[in-house]
Structures are given as structure tokens and as C-alpha cells.
Motif scaffolding. Structure first.
Motif, PDB file in Angstrom:
ATOM      1  N   LYS A  24       0.840  -1.212   0.000  1.00  0.00           N
ATOM      2  CA  LYS A  24       0.000   0.000   0.000  1.00  0.00           C
ATOM      3  C   LYS A  24       0.871   1.257   0.000  1.00  0.00           C
ATOM      4  O   LYS A  24       1.904   1.286   0.682  1.00  0.00           O
ATOM      5  N   MET A 194       2.615  -8.541  11.466  1.00  0.00           N
ATOM      6  CA  MET A 194       3.032  -7.455  10.590  1.00  0.00           C
ATOM      7  C   MET A 194       4.533  -7.229  10.816  1.00  0.00           C
ATOM      8  O   MET A 194       5.170  -8.005  11.510  1.00  0.00           O
ATOM      9  N   SER A 195       5.080  -6.164  10.239  1.00  0.00           N
ATOM     10  CA  SER A 195       6.533  -5.954  10.359  1.00  0.00           C
ATOM     11  C   SER A 195       7.010  -5.989  11.808  1.00  0.00           C
ATOM     12  O   SER A 195       8.064  -6.547  12.103  1.00  0.00           O
ATOM     13  N   ARG A 210       1.479 -10.486   7.120  1.00  0.00           N
ATOM     14  CA  ARG A 210       1.260  -9.342   6.221  1.00  0.00           C
ATOM     15  C   ARG A 210       2.336  -8.305   6.531  1.00  0.00           C
ATOM     16  O   ARG A 210       2.230  -7.562   7.496  1.00  0.00           O
ATOM     17  N   GLY A 212       4.758  -5.131   5.460  1.00  0.00           N
ATOM     18  CA  GLY A 212       4.925  -4.004   4.553  1.00  0.00           C
ATOM     19  C   GLY A 212       6.243  -3.283   4.729  1.00  0.00           C
ATOM     20  O   GLY A 212       7.175  -3.446   3.938  1.00  0.00           O
ATOM     21  N   SER A 213       6.342  -2.478   5.774  1.00  0.00           N
ATOM     22  CA  SER A 213       7.498  -1.591   5.912  1.00  0.00           C
ATOM     23  C   SER A 213       8.817  -2.341   6.011  1.00  0.00           C
ATOM     24  O   SER A 213       9.860  -1.829   5.575  1.00  0.00           O
ATOM     25  N   ARG A 219       6.371   4.205   5.401  1.00  0.00           N
ATOM     26  CA  ARG A 219       5.384   4.886   4.546  1.00  0.00           C
ATOM     27  C   ARG A 219       5.206   6.323   5.000  1.00  0.00           C
ATOM     28  O   ARG A 219       5.207   6.615   6.148  1.00  0.00           O
TER      29      ARG A 219
HETATM   30  C1  LIG Z   1      -0.410  -1.776   6.601  1.00  0.00           C
HETATM   31  C2  LIG Z   1      -0.899  -3.093   7.084  1.00  0.00           C
HETATM   32  C3  LIG Z   1       0.000  -4.145   7.334  1.00  0.00           C
HETATM   33  C4  LIG Z   1       1.502  -4.046   7.178  1.00  0.00           C
HETATM   34  O1  LIG Z   1       2.045  -3.164   8.109  1.00  0.00           O
HETATM   35  P1  LIG Z   1       3.644  -3.031   8.319  1.00  0.00           P
HETATM   36  O2  LIG Z   1       3.755  -2.579   9.730  1.00  0.00           O
HETATM   37  O3  LIG Z   1       4.091  -2.022   7.335  1.00  0.00           O
HETATM   38  O4  LIG Z   1       4.228  -4.367   8.096  1.00  0.00           O
HETATM   39  C5  LIG Z   1      -0.536  -5.363   7.737  1.00  0.00           C
HETATM   40  N1  LIG Z   1      -1.855  -5.535   7.902  1.00  0.00           N
HETATM   41  C6  LIG Z   1      -2.748  -4.542   7.682  1.00  0.00           C
HETATM   42  C7  LIG Z   1      -4.185  -4.803   7.887  1.00  0.00           C
HETATM   43  C8  LIG Z   1      -2.288  -3.290   7.268  1.00  0.00           C
HETATM   44  O5  LIG Z   1      -3.179  -2.313   7.049  1.00  0.00           O
END
Ligand SMILES: *Cc1c(COP(=O)(O)O)cnc(C)c1O
Length: 219
Positions: A24, A194-195, A210, A212-213, A219
Motif C-alpha cells: 500500500k 506485521m513488520s 502481512r 509491509g514496511s 510509509r
Molecule cells: C499496513 C498493514 C499491514 C503491514 O504493516 P507493516 O507494519 O508495514 O508491516 C498489515 N496488515 C494490515 C491490515 C495493514 O493495514
């Protein structure tokens, strides 16, 4: 950089856990770099952004919609989205079913649960999920396949609290599995991590992280 981060993550994450690269806000060139490094599962939290990116990237990508979803957006992605993680109402299930039927597909979804202590995060409580799964309306839906659960832990540095919240989601998964999906082989996913907390999530039974960063930078 993106390639190195992916390789690092792959070395840490067991084979039975799917790594979803959360892209995203990131430009197509970043997604392409991840794709070229072998990544095939991508997560986006906005339908429109996902639709635009999907149109311009290779067709063998599995797209995951991970964010909160409004019913009126479902139609835009019904033809291709691989898995919808954030389903938290019967109304949304009905709309997904309707659009999946139109698209001639069976749509895989996860039920999102509220496991964090924070008030702001979306998601169901177990009782609400029971009510949905036992409703006549739900039983009539033909183009939905519930594949498991999703949740987000509190944003905290308290590792024990995060672990407890993930354990809570695992328990919800097992309760639902036993009660409603004992023979459904597709009901197998626990999307958590998440991260900042994916190692804790994996220790506590995650099957999908999941991230991302940690892949694409802040971001
Ligand atoms: C943005 C997001 C992530 C990833 O977040 P990071 O901290 O960047 O890894 C995972 N799950 C959801 C629902 C998100 O909105």
C-alpha cells in the motif's frame, strides 16, 4: 534493497507460512522489484489502489485485500481478488457473495476478529461470528468460502500482551473450526503478524503474515 529484505524474511519464515508483501502507498516499481525477486502474494488496503496496480502488473500475482472494506467497493475487485482478509459483517458477506456470483467465482475470505485492546481496530467478537455463521442468510450464500481468520494485535512494545492476543486469535480459529468447519480443508488460515510482530505471530500459529514496511521501507 527490496530483494535483500525479501530474502531475509524468507530465511526466517517457515515454508508453511505465506508471506504477503503489503505494498500500500508504494509505487509500481517497488512492486515490480518484489515480483522480480519472486514475490507473488501482495496485500493492499484500498480497493481502488489495488485495482489500478493489478491492471498494470503481471497476472499471476495473488492480490489480498487486507484493510477495512466497504460494501460498495466489492464490485471493483470481484473478478480477481485472491483473498479478502477483513470481513466483519453479514452485510459484507452478502455483497461479496453477490459480486462473486456475477463474476462466476467462489470468493475466499477471512473473518476479521477484534483481538487488540485498542478500541479503534475493526473486527468481530466470537459471539457475533457465531450469530453470522448460524444465520439462515449466511447458509444461503453459495459463492463464499470462509478460509480462516484475521486479526491485528495492539500496537505496543509489550511482547507478552501481543503473544496473548495472537493466542486468542488461534483459539478463536480452533473454536470455529471445531464448531462449523470440521471437514472443510479450506478453513486453515490464521492471518496475523506485521513488520513489528510477525515473529511472535509465527510462534503462535500464524499461517499468513502481512509485512509491509520491513520489505518496502517506511510509509
Ligand atoms: C499496513 C498493514 C499491514 C503491514 O504493516 P507493516 O507494519 O508495514 O508491516 C498489515 N496488515 C494490515 C491490515 C495493514 O493495514
Amino acid at each position: 534493497m527490496i530483494q535483500e529484505q525479501l530474502e531475509l524474511l524468507r530465511s526466517e519464515i517457515p515454508d508453511n507460512v505465506t508471506l504477503i508483501a503489503v505494498s500500500k502507498t508504494k509505487p509500481l516499481s517497488d512492486l515490480q522489484a518484489a515480483y522480480d525477486a519472486g514475490q507473488r502474494h501482495f496485500g493492499e488496503n484500498k480497493v481502488q489502489e489495488m485495482v489500478e496496480k493489478a491492471a498494470q502488473l503481471p497476472k499471476d500475482i495473488h492480490w489480498h485485500l487486507i484493510g477495512h472494506l466497504q460494501s460498495n467497493k466489492v464490485k471493483y475487485m470481484a473478478g480477481f481478488v485472491h483473498l479478502i482478509h477483513g470481513v466483519d459483517s453479514l452485510k459484507l458477506l452478502q455483497e461479496i457473495d453477490k459480486q462473486a456470483q456475477k463474476a462466476g467465482r467462489i470468493q475466499d475470505v477471512l473473518l476479521q476478529f477484534h483481538i487488540a485492546q485498542e478500541e479503534t481496530k475493526f473486527g468481530l467478537e466470537l459471539q457475533e461470528a457465531n450469530k453470522i455463521l448460524e444465520s439462515e442468510v449466511f447458509k444461503q450464500l453459495k459463492c463464499i468460502r470462509i478460509c480462516g481468520v484475521m486479526g491485528m494485535a495492539s500496537f505496543t512494545s509489550d511482547v507478552q500482551q501481543i503473544a496473548n492476543e495472537f493466542q486468542g486469535l488461534k483459539k478463536i480459529f480452533e473454536t470455529l473450526k471445531a464448531q462449523y468447519f470440521p471437514d472443510a480443508t479450506c478453513f486453515k488460515e490464521i492471518s496475523m503478524g506485521m513488520s513489528g510482530d510477525y515473529p511472535i505471530a509465527i510462534q503462535n500459529g500464524s499461517t499468513m503474515v502481512r509485512v509491509g514496511s520491513k520489505i518496502f521501507g517506511g510509509r
